[in-house]
Design a protein around this motif. Sequence first.
Motif, short mmCIF file in Angstrom:
data_model
loop_
_atom_site.label_atom_id
_atom_site.label_comp_id
_atom_site.label_asym_id
_atom_site.label_seq_id
_atom_site.Cartn_x
_atom_site.Cartn_y
_atom_site.Cartn_z
N ILE A 72 70.21 52.16 16.44
CA ILE A 72 70.87 52.03 17.74
C ILE A 72 70.92 50.55 18.08
CG2 ILE A 72 70.84 52.62 20.18
CD1 ILE A 72 69.07 54.98 19.49
N GLY A 73 72.10 50.06 18.45
CA GLY A 73 72.22 48.66 18.83
C GLY A 73 73.66 48.27 19.06
N ARG A 74 73.88 46.97 19.26
CA ARG A 74 75.23 46.46 19.48
C ARG A 74 75.98 46.20 18.18
NH1 ARG A 74 73.10 42.30 22.41
NH2 ARG A 74 74.32 40.88 21.16
N ARG A 75 75.27 46.08 17.06
CA ARG A 75 75.93 45.77 15.79
C ARG A 75 76.90 46.86 15.39
NH1 ARG A 75 71.50 43.90 11.53
NH2 ARG A 75 72.85 45.26 10.33
N SER A 76 77.99 46.46 14.78
CA SER A 76 79.03 47.42 14.40
C SER A 76 78.59 48.37 13.30
CB SER A 76 80.30 46.68 13.98
OG SER A 76 80.03 45.88 12.84
N ASP A 77 77.51 48.04 12.58
CA ASP A 77 77.04 48.94 11.53
C ASP A 77 75.92 49.87 12.02
OD1 ASP A 77 75.11 46.97 11.73
OD2 ASP A 77 74.80 46.79 9.58
N SER A 78 75.63 49.87 13.32
CA SER A 78 74.64 50.80 13.88
C SER A 78 75.22 52.20 13.88
CB SER A 78 74.29 50.41 15.32
OG SER A 78 73.66 49.15 15.37
N ASN A 79 74.34 53.20 13.78
CA ASN A 79 74.79 54.59 13.86
C ASN A 79 75.24 54.93 15.28
OD1 ASN A 79 72.19 54.82 11.74
ND2 ASN A 79 74.13 55.68 11.06
N ILE A 80 74.52 54.40 16.25
CA ILE A 80 74.90 54.57 17.66
C ILE A 80 75.14 53.17 18.21
CG2 ILE A 80 74.18 55.37 19.94
CD1 ILE A 80 72.44 57.47 18.50
N ILE A 81 76.41 52.86 18.47
CA ILE A 81 76.79 51.52 18.93
C ILE A 81 76.86 51.53 20.44
CG2 ILE A 81 78.58 49.74 18.87
CD1 ILE A 81 79.44 50.95 16.15
N LEU A 82 76.10 50.62 21.07
CA LEU A 82 76.10 50.49 22.52
C LEU A 82 76.61 49.11 22.87
CD1 LEU A 82 72.62 52.10 23.24
CD2 LEU A 82 74.87 53.17 23.37
N ASP A 83 77.75 49.07 23.51
CA ASP A 83 78.39 47.80 23.87
C ASP A 83 77.90 47.34 25.24
OD1 ASP A 83 80.03 45.62 23.61
OD2 ASP A 83 81.82 46.66 24.32
N ASP A 84 76.63 46.94 25.28
CA ASP A 84 76.01 46.48 26.52
C ASP A 84 75.13 45.28 26.18
OD1 ASP A 84 73.66 46.45 28.56
OD2 ASP A 84 75.13 47.79 29.48
N LEU A 85 75.27 44.20 26.94
CA LEU A 85 74.54 42.96 26.62
C LEU A 85 73.02 43.10 26.76
CD1 LEU A 85 76.93 40.28 28.14
CD2 LEU A 85 76.63 40.94 25.74
N SER A 86 72.54 44.10 27.49
CA SER A 86 71.09 44.30 27.61
C SER A 86 70.50 44.96 26.37
CB SER A 86 70.76 45.13 28.85
OG SER A 86 71.19 46.46 28.69
N VAL A 87 71.36 45.47 25.49
CA VAL A 87 70.93 46.10 24.24
C VAL A 87 71.00 45.07 23.13
CG1 VAL A 87 71.48 47.94 22.58
CG2 VAL A 87 71.76 48.35 25.03
N SER A 88 69.94 44.98 22.34
CA SER A 88 69.91 44.04 21.22
C SER A 88 70.83 44.50 20.10
CB SER A 88 68.48 43.90 20.68
OG SER A 88 67.63 43.34 21.65
N ALA A 89 71.17 43.57 19.23
CA ALA A 89 72.05 43.89 18.10
C ALA A 89 71.47 45.04 17.27
CB ALA A 89 72.27 42.65 17.25
N SER A 90 70.18 44.98 17.00
CA SER A 90 69.48 46.05 16.31
C SER A 90 68.30 46.42 17.20
CB SER A 90 69.00 45.58 14.93
OG SER A 90 68.28 46.60 14.30
N HIS A 91 68.52 47.32 18.13
CA HIS A 91 67.56 47.56 19.22
C HIS A 91 66.44 48.53 18.83
CE1 HIS A 91 66.94 47.15 23.64
NE2 HIS A 91 66.15 48.17 23.38
N ALA A 92 66.81 49.68 18.24
CA ALA A 92 65.80 50.70 17.96
C ALA A 92 66.24 51.60 16.82
CB ALA A 92 65.54 51.54 19.22
N TRP A 93 65.28 52.36 16.32
CA TRP A 93 65.54 53.40 15.33
C TRP A 93 65.11 54.72 15.94
CZ3 TRP A 93 62.51 51.11 10.60
CH2 TRP A 93 63.21 50.00 10.08
#
Length: 175
Positions: A72-93
Amino acid sequence: MNRPDPLPAAVPRVRSAGPQGTQLLSVKELREYAEAVPSFDERASTHQPVLEGVSQGIEGRRFVLRSGRQTIGRRSDSNIILDDLSVSASHAWIINQHGHYVVMNTLSTNGTFVNEQRIHEAVLKHGDRLRLGQVEFVFLTREPDEGSAARLALRIVAGIVMVAAVAAAAWWLVR
């Protein structure tokens, strides 16, 4: 054989193709495609739980959790993409470990919280609130009405048992 076009009409045609005719899409085109594809209202179950968005902008949106590890994160290769600046590029698993879903913070800047407790790692239970930065979800393993129906059935059975016990006691005292 006529095959249906895999891309919705809303997505522009891609100009180039990779080896063996593989279509190449930009990140923007992928997002447009993902938004154009009709989403199915996935029902939550113990075998296929969902994260349901409760924050503004994602309220009601469901993300199905599958076996294995999901990022989960902002990166385009995340399984769950969250387009929010408070979320890190690779936030969690989120990892399925023997039927239990575990959320792990991956050194995010704004933290990962379960029921408002900052965590590094936590097992998710039905109804838990998961917050990544400022984006919040609820973890569902069943639909909200399923639990209340089961409780109602249990109350009915308990009522019948109590009435039967009172009737048996009255019969025994009258004899």
